[in-house]
Design a protein around this motif. Structure first.
Motif, PDB file in Angstrom:
ATOM      1  N   ALA A 143     -12.768   1.495  10.871  1.00  0.00           N
ATOM      2  CA  ALA A 143     -11.810   1.999   9.889  1.00  0.00           C
ATOM      3  C   ALA A 143     -10.915   3.059  10.523  1.00  0.00           C
ATOM      4  O   ALA A 143     -11.394   3.981  11.184  1.00  0.00           O
ATOM      5  CB  ALA A 143     -12.553   2.589   8.695  1.00  0.00           C
ATOM      6  N   MET A 144      -9.617   2.914  10.327  1.00  0.00           N
ATOM      7  CA  MET A 144      -8.691   3.939  10.764  1.00  0.00           C
ATOM      8  C   MET A 144      -8.676   5.075   9.745  1.00  0.00           C
ATOM      9  O   MET A 144      -9.158   4.929   8.619  1.00  0.00           O
ATOM     10  CB  MET A 144      -7.290   3.342  10.943  1.00  0.00           C
ATOM     11  N   THR A 145      -8.137   6.208  10.142  1.00  0.00           N
ATOM     12  CA  THR A 145      -8.142   7.388   9.286  1.00  0.00           C
ATOM     13  C   THR A 145      -7.563   7.067   7.917  1.00  0.00           C
ATOM     14  O   THR A 145      -6.449   6.555   7.802  1.00  0.00           O
ATOM     15  CB  THR A 145      -7.335   8.524   9.924  1.00  0.00           C
ATOM     16  N   SER A 159     -12.790  -0.366   6.241  1.00  0.00           N
ATOM     17  CA  SER A 159     -12.994  -1.595   6.990  1.00  0.00           C
ATOM     18  C   SER A 159     -13.519  -2.694   6.069  1.00  0.00           C
ATOM     19  O   SER A 159     -14.381  -2.458   5.227  1.00  0.00           O
ATOM     20  CB  SER A 159     -13.992  -1.351   8.127  1.00  0.00           C
ATOM     21  N   SER A 160     -12.966  -3.918   6.279  1.00  0.00           N
ATOM     22  CA  SER A 160     -13.392  -5.056   5.462  1.00  0.00           C
ATOM     23  C   SER A 160     -14.391  -5.938   6.180  1.00  0.00           C
ATOM     24  O   SER A 160     -15.044  -6.769   5.550  1.00  0.00           O
ATOM     25  CB  SER A 160     -12.174  -5.903   5.059  1.00  0.00           C
ATOM     26  N   GLY A 163     -14.610 -11.574   7.544  1.00  0.00           N
ATOM     27  CA  GLY A 163     -14.887 -12.052   8.888  1.00  0.00           C
ATOM     28  C   GLY A 163     -13.948 -11.462   9.928  1.00  0.00           C
ATOM     29  O   GLY A 163     -13.382 -10.376   9.754  1.00  0.00           O
ATOM     30  N   GLU A 164     -13.762 -12.202  11.030  1.00  0.00           N
ATOM     31  CA  GLU A 164     -12.904 -11.746  12.118  1.00  0.00           C
ATOM     32  C   GLU A 164     -11.467 -12.207  11.882  1.00  0.00           C
ATOM     33  O   GLU A 164     -11.196 -13.398  11.810  1.00  0.00           O
ATOM     34  CB  GLU A 164     -13.410 -12.298  13.457  1.00  0.00           C
ATOM     35  N   ASP A 165     -10.557 -11.250  11.755  1.00  0.00           N
ATOM     36  CA  ASP A 165      -9.149 -11.537  11.501  1.00  0.00           C
ATOM     37  C   ASP A 165      -8.347 -11.412  12.792  1.00  0.00           C
ATOM     38  O   ASP A 165      -8.684 -10.627  13.669  1.00  0.00           O
ATOM     39  CB  ASP A 165      -8.573 -10.580  10.457  1.00  0.00           C
ATOM     40  N   LYS A 166      -7.248 -12.167  12.856  1.00  0.00           N
ATOM     41  CA  LYS A 166      -6.390 -12.126  14.037  1.00  0.00           C
ATOM     42  C   LYS A 166      -4.933 -12.044  13.616  1.00  0.00           C
ATOM     43  O   LYS A 166      -4.410 -12.963  12.999  1.00  0.00           O
ATOM     44  CB  LYS A 166      -6.611 -13.377  14.896  1.00  0.00           C
ATOM     45  N   PRO A 167      -4.240 -10.937  13.936  1.00  0.00           N
ATOM     46  CA  PRO A 167      -2.817 -10.839  13.627  1.00  0.00           C
ATOM     47  C   PRO A 167      -2.044 -11.879  14.424  1.00  0.00           C
ATOM     48  O   PRO A 167      -2.369 -12.171  15.578  1.00  0.00           O
ATOM     49  CB  PRO A 167      -2.450  -9.422  14.068  1.00  0.00           C
TER      50      PRO A 167
END
Length: 949
Positions: free
Chosen positions: A521-523, A527-528, A554-558
């Motif tokens: 998780a970023m500031t 996180s999903s 699951g695992e995401d990809k931009p």
């Protein structure tokens, strides 16, 4: 009679008694007398030493024992100088590092043990480094680097050189007709002067009439045309590249095949006051493709089929060269006009119709990530580099390089990011005003040059990462350059775990949008799942405006990012499905999702790219499924096919259209772009494709221009390469980039004679990077910090001022570059150069090394430091030694062996009494009677041997 000088034996007697110290403080050779007349203690490398052996201490250092511990260094001679204790302590630390390296070099070491060894080695290197820096010796001087009479950088800033050299365009002689010069060859050269006057000179080779269009004749024609225009100095010339000797290995013997034919190029000898711009009346789209060519495992390679018209240049590559470098990175250019008339250039292996050139990229380029054409007709390339590239060294194991090429395939400039450990470039965008944005991931020290996150000043921040980010894990970065390739700002941002920026785009107001992915998780975000996507927005000055993290469990990809006003559409692959989201950033601090769309399963394929065209979204890639996009204008041929689709920006289905392209087998797209109203795609194939030649090699590259609206193929090409295996990595298209200029090897647009003079542009140095200088050996060090606007001259001035002009800092010429040089102020002074701290060391980027800089003088045949101080010793030991690879282990063992040898030399010199200010002693008194009798006997013996002569 030859008399024996009795003083020789007298001196021998005095030396045996231990009562003589030679002048200058050096003990008589072979004596056991050390500094101050005290016997030297036994060295730890001696077979007589009782010190623990390094191999015996290996287990203890692996569980935390110190590498450097003076308290454990025992001297077996009472009253011996502490210099010995410090040398032995240092030697023990190096010996322990060597034992770890030898253990790591053992094939039987398990991965778990190797990890422990590597961690212990890093800790030991830090201890040894700190000890060398902090230890003061009384009778010698020691540095991590070397000792030399000057410090001259090996990396330079380019000088303005008014000349341009094309690639070879002809092979044979300078007087025979050149194939590339035949046909309709017309172009223009505009000459602009500083007073803003300019003139265009038109060239048309048909004006040569029946005169053969040879290298010599064409160059004479060009120069005669220029000469008729009074006052210009620019001239063309023929450049001859002599043919090299060709050899072949036959049954283990080298057999000469004679010399290869000479090759010829065109050289422009210009003038710094004359700015040249080339153009042509007839142009067509130019397609630029980068590829990795060759079999990465040549042991399994068999000879692949080659296209027809093979030349001797194709066979010039020897098996040894193939083994040395199994794959190569290349840049290809194709003409796409209906009457493509590109001519094969000398050495262009695996040539196909329409290919203008195929050039190997500079040494050090390990992988090309993406390419984009600029508004000036140039080509921008983002690449990962693993070594020196275009004259620039890198600081760590890998870095990112932004490279600019002209339309003729020549490098205009190279800009390395300056990461201290490693970096990867994953995204590139060029704005309409010529600004360039790059993004990717970076590990280790990285001095951001923009506005610190959450701040409004412009002081560089070393790690502008999210709070709690782990500096050992890769973080996202984004950097923006002006049209001259000078960095305007950069930021590093990350989560506690791994993250990377994969897409970047400019907004109309200069804003920069970054799409990436993160494991944590970023500031301020949640996180999903495993890998989430994120969208970040920056203003034109590099201030962070917003962060939005999103995704599935699951695992995401931009996969893509497009911007239209205050709306941003992102494309991701989640759970194997293609999803689009439209974010409204009217309030940049609170992005809102206004629309989404799911295109369905990608069917084992990938998204090659997403871009904008005419207000619509263009998506291209490869798929083994039927995507949820209506209005199919070209049907799929089965298996995995390439596709190009058009979708309305609001993600509605009203503007849908999709065209598939492929053969019976799997055809995989690797990159795409949009230009001239078409979608251009490149990728790999192993089977026949519509409208293309038969299979050329094992794995071929292909490129196609598709009209989505009609489904028509506007242009297509198939190509092969080294070992019959190629992997295209990027594609870019310039709608007017191909013309008659290609035949002469000349670029479209302005000739770039000069480059930026900024240190941060010409080297991998970054604003905030540092190095130190000790004006007096043993004194306090002053820190020199690189600023964004530093040139070599301002840096030299900064060094002079910081050291109160106690050193000399000059900018000296070396060929086509200028370099920094640092020397003592006079023959009696000396200085020490040290690296920067905290991941900000700039020495390697500048091509400088740590060490002493001093002049040497000769006194009674003995060379000594000119400053009158103790002797200087350099370990010549890089601070970044590591055990991360087999190659690095070998390098580490070599460097440690050298450094330990230096310490042994220092011990021997110390033992021999290498100490200034020691006063010569004179021994007086009666010589013993037995010695007088021995001398008399020796003299009598000599008399008998010489027969009384």
């Amino acid at each position: 009679m030859i008399g024996l000088d009795t003083s020789i034996l007298l001196s021998y007697y005095q030396a045996k008694s231990g009562s003589v110290v030679a002048s200058g403080g050096v003990a008589a050779p072979g004596s056991k007398t050390g500094v101050g007349g005290t016997a030297a203690p036994t060295a730890p490398w001696s077979s007589l030493s009782k010190a623990p052996k390094p191999d015996d201490l290996l287990k203890s250092v692996l569980i935390g024992r110190k590498f450097i511990d003076e308290a454990q260094t025992q001297l077996d001679v009472k009253g011996a100088s502490d210099d010995y204790r410090q040398l032995f302590t240092m030697y023990q630390g190096l010996a322990l590092l060597e034992s770890l390296a030898k253990r790591a070099d053992d094939d039987k070491v398990s991965p778990a043990e190797l990890t422990r060894i590597q961690a212990a080695f890093s800790r030991g290197m830090a201890e040894v480094s700190n000890y060398v820096d902090s230890t003061d010796f009384e009778h010698l001087r020691l540095t991590y680097g070397d000792a030399a009479d000057k410090a001259k950088a090996t990396v330079g800033v380019p000088k303005t050189t008014p000349r341009y050299l094309t690639d070879p365009i002809h092979q044979g002689t300078a007087t025979e007709a050149v194939e590339a010069f035949q046909g309709d060859v017309r172009f223009s050269m505009n000459v602009a002067l500083p007073n803003k006057t300019q003139k265009t000179i038109d060239f048309d080779l048909s004006e040569m009439g029946s005169l053969p269009r040879s290298m010599n004749n064409v160059v004479k024609y060009l120069n005669d045309k220029i000469a008729t225009t009074t006052g210009y100095w620019t001239r063309f010339a023929v450049e001859k590249i002599p043919g090299e000797e060709k050899t072949v290995e036959v049954n283990g013997r080298t057999v000469s095949l004679g010399k290869a034919p000479d090759q010829f190029a065109i050289k422009i000898q210009g003038d710094t006051t004359e700015i040249l711009t080339f153009s042509a009346p007839a142009t067509s789209p130019a397609v630029y493709i980068t590829q990795t060519a060759g079999d990465p495992d040549p042991k399994e390679t068999t000879t692949a089929a080659k296209p027809a018209a093979s030349t001797t240049s194709e066979a010039s590559e020897t098996p040894a060269e193939a083994e040395e470098k199994p794959t190569v990175e290349q840049l290809l250019k194709f003409e796409t006009g209906a009457t493509s008339d590109a001519v094969r250039r000398p050495g262009d292996v695996n040539w196909v119709d329409g290919r203008v050139f195929n050039v190997e990229l500079p040494e050090g380029v390990s992988q090309v990530r993406t390419t984009v054409t600029g508004p000036d007709g140039s080509l921008y390339m983002l690449a990962d580099v693993d070594g020196e590239v275009d004259g620039q060294t890198i600081k760590g194991s890998g870095d990112v390089a932004l490279m600019k090429f002209d339309s003729a395939g020549n490098v205009v400039y190279t800009r390395t990011l300056g990461a201290s450990e490693a970096a990867s470039g994953l995204a590139l965008s060029v704005g309409p005003d010529g600004q360039i944005a790059v993004a990717g991931s970076v590990t280790g020290g990285f001095a951001a040059s923009g506005v610190p996150i959450g701040d409004t000043n412009t002081i560089p921040k070393v790690l502008a990462a999210d709070e709690g980010a782990d500096p050992t894990k890769p973080d996202s970065f984004v950097a923006v350059y002006n049209d001259a390739g000078e960095e305007m700002w950069s930021q590093r941002l990350g989560a506690r775990d791994d993250d990377e920026a994969t897409e970047v785009a400019f907004g109309a107001d200069g804003s920069v949008y970054v799409l990436g992915r993160t494991k944590g998780a970023m500031t301020g975000q949640v996180s999903s799942g495993s890998w989430d996507s994120y969208l970040r927005a920056f203003d034109a000055d590099g201030r962070l405006k917003s962060t939005t993290q999103f995704g599935a469990a699951g695992e995401d990809k931009p996969a893509g990012l497009v911007v239209n006003g205050t709306n941003v559409v992102v494309t991701t692959i989640e759970g194997g499905e293609v999803k689009l989201r439209n974010f409204d950033l009217t309030d940049p601090k609170a992005p809102v999702v206004t629309a989404t769309r799911n295109l369905g399963s990608i069917g084992g394929g990938t998204i090659a790219g997403v871009t904008m065209d005419g207000g619509s979204i263009i998506i291209a890639g490869s798929t083994g499924a039927t995507l949820g996009i209506g209005n199919t204008t070209r049907a799929s041929s089965g298996s995995i096919d390439t596709f190009a689709a058009r979708i309305a920006f609001d993600l509605s289905s009203g503007g849908d259209a999709i065209a598939y392209y492929g053969g019976a087998g799997d055809d995989r797209a690797s990159a795409m772009t949009v230009a001239d109203g078409k979608v251009w795609i490149t990728g790999t194939t192993k089977t026949a494709l519509p409208g293309m030649d038969a299979t050329l090699g094992k794995t071929d590259g292909f490129a196609v221009g598709l009209d989505i609206a009609s489904g028509a193929v506007a242009w297509s090409q198939r190509f092969s390469g080294k070992d019959g295996i190629v992997n295209p990595t990027s594609i870019a298209v310039d709608p007017g980039g191909a013309s008659a200029l290609d035949r002469l090897g000349l670029p479209t647009g302005k000739i770039a004679y000069s480059d930026s003079q900024l240190v941060t542009a010409a080297t991998s140095a970054r604003p905030g990077d540092q190095f130190q200088i000790r004006r007096r050996i043993g004194g306090s060090a002053v820190t020199i910090t690189i600023e964004a606007n530093d040139t070599l001259q301002t840096l030299a001035t900064k060094i002079l001022r910081a050291t109160a002009y106690s050193v000399k800092a000059d900018v000296v010429s070396d060929g086509d570059v200028r370099k920094l040089q640092i020397m003592p102020r006079n023959s009696r002074s000396s200085l020490e150069i040290l690296g920067g701290k905290g991941g900000l060391d700039v020495l390697e980027a500048l091509g400088l090394q740590e060490g002493f800089v001093r002049s040497m003088v000769t006194d009674d045949g003995v060379s000594k430091p000119g400053d009158g101080g103790a002797a200087m010793y350099g370990l010549k030991m890089p601070r970044d030694l590591n055990l991360s690879s087999e190659e690095n282990i070998k390098k580490t063992l070599d460097r440690l062996t050298m450094a330990m040898s230096v310490l042994r030399t220092a011990y021997r010199d110390l033992e021999a009494g290498m100490k200034p200010a020691a006063e010569k002693k004179k021994v007086e008194g009666e010589v013993p009677a037995y010695l007088k009798n021995q001398l008399a006997n020796y003299q009598a013996g000599l008399n008998r041997l010489l027969g009384g002569a």
